[in-house]
Design an enzyme around this catalytic site. Structure first.
Site, PDB file in Angstrom:
ATOM      1  N   GLU A 131      49.311  52.008  -7.822  1.00  0.00           N
ATOM      2  CA  GLU A 131      48.647  52.585  -9.240  1.00  0.00           C
ATOM      3  C   GLU A 131      48.020  53.437  -9.071  1.00  0.00           C
ATOM      4  O   GLU A 131      47.177  52.774  -8.214  1.00  0.00           O
ATOM      5  CB  GLU A 131      48.951  51.676 -10.391  1.00  0.00           C
ATOM      6  N   HIS A 218      53.446  48.334  -9.033  1.00  0.00           N
ATOM      7  CA  HIS A 218      54.520  47.827  -9.250  1.00  0.00           C
ATOM      8  C   HIS A 218      55.883  47.746  -9.347  1.00  0.00           C
ATOM      9  O   HIS A 218      56.152  48.824  -8.750  1.00  0.00           O
ATOM     10  CB  HIS A 218      54.498  49.350 -10.894  1.00  0.00           C
TER      11      HIS A 218
HETATM   12  N1  PCA Z   1      54.510  42.552 -14.997  1.00  0.00           N
HETATM   13  C1  PCA Z   1      53.673  42.996 -16.690  1.00  0.00           C
HETATM   14  C2  PCA Z   1      52.738  41.942 -16.863  1.00  0.00           C
HETATM   15  C3  PCA Z   1      53.213  40.518 -15.154  1.00  0.00           C
HETATM   16  C4  PCA Z   1      54.462  41.307 -15.021  1.00  0.00           C
HETATM   17  O1  PCA Z   1      54.766  40.994 -13.849  1.00  0.00           O
HETATM   18  C5  PCA Z   1      53.100  44.147 -16.639  1.00  0.00           C
HETATM   19  O2  PCA Z   1      53.534  44.908 -15.927  1.00  0.00           O
HETATM   20  O3  PCA Z   1      51.661  43.780 -17.134  1.00  0.00           O
END
Ligand code: PCA
Length: 266
Positions: A131, A218
């Site tokens: 990110e 992510h």
């Molecule tokens: N993904 C969520 C919150 C916790 C997670 O693992 C998100 O992308 O906000």
């Protein structure tokens, strides 16, 4: 003349040989090889090998949204104990607004990491996404694990609209790809708990003047959790862990980011 025998026997000097063995009058040649087990170890001047004293804090989330597992936490458990000379500390974070920030900032205060890398699941993504930015808004499509559902609320009332990750995002993407794992720069961490945590950690470090570099990655679904789902992009956990390890090496080795095209047109 008869000499009186001594009553008290002469003290016997300590013998290296077994008791009862004949005493040897032989002296060792000065150049005789000495078996290593008889050598006295010289006192070590050099400091003993130290545990890595720089820390990278890697966090993962508990499951949310009805899932049985969260691959972001599973990946944490598959990381080695040290990476690029950094001691790896892992932390499981509740998927709860506010509380997630409190838990991670408390760990930062306790273990004083020089790098903070938070991981989260982005359902439906095909690539590991490093990110670039966190924005100062919560807008929850589903309730968090404590039932909270903020809509269009600032994360920090007095905070800036956004923070850029302070990690070398492009170098990390390149390293993850070089490890054979699909990766991309992501320009949105969403508006749920992951963006919230990324913003909260960067805000905490900035306002406290702590020089640790921080960011968020992510991950897609784990292949292990998508076995019986159709049309669901996923990556095996071991592969993701190798990618995250490569990203941490890059985060440690690149004081400045590299200039690589990583933008998106959408
Ligand atoms: N993904 C969520 C919150 C916790 C997670 O693992 C998100 O992308 O906000």
């Amino acid at each position: 003349m008869l000499r009186r025998r001594r009553r008290t026997p002469k003290p016997i000097p300590p013998q290296p040989s077994a008791p009862g063995a004949p005493r040897s009058r032989r002296r060792a040649r000065p150049d005789a090889p000495v078996p290593p087990e008889l050598l006295l170890r010289p006192e070590r001047k050099a400091t003993p090998p130290r545990a890595a004293d720089e820390v990278v804090l890697v966090t993962g989330f508990e499951p949310f949204g009805g899932e049985a597992m969260n691959p972001s936490w599973e990946v944490c458990g598959r990381l080695p104990r040290t990476i690029a000379g950094l001691r790896v500390e892992i932390l499981r974070v509740p998927c709860v607004f506010r509380r997630s920030i409190e838990v991670v900032t408390a760990a930062i205060e306790a273990s004083r990491p020089t790098r903070v890398i938070c991981l989260g699941l982005a359902p439906g993504r095909t690539h590991v996404g490093v990110e670039r930015v966190a924005i100062n808004v919560d807008d929850a499509r589903i309730a968090d694990n404590a039932g909270g559902r903020p809509i269009d609320e600032p994360i920090a009332g007095d905070g800036p609209p956004a923070y850029f990750a302070t990690l070398p995002v492009k170098a990390m993407v390149a390293a993850i790809r070089a490890a054979g794992v699909p990766a991309e720069v992501s320009n949105s961490a969403g508006t749920y708990v992951c963006n919230h945590l990324m913003y909260g950690v960067l805000h905490f470090l900035a306002t406290r003047g702590i020089r640790a570099r921080a960011g968020f990655i992510h991950v897609p679904y784990a292949a292990e959790q998508a076995l019986d789902r159709r049309d669901t992009p996923s990556i095996p956990l071991a592969t993701m862990a190798a990618g995250i390890e490569a990203a941490i090496v890059a985060a440690q080795r690149n004081a400045r980011d590299v200039k690589l095209a990583g933008g998106a047109l959408d």
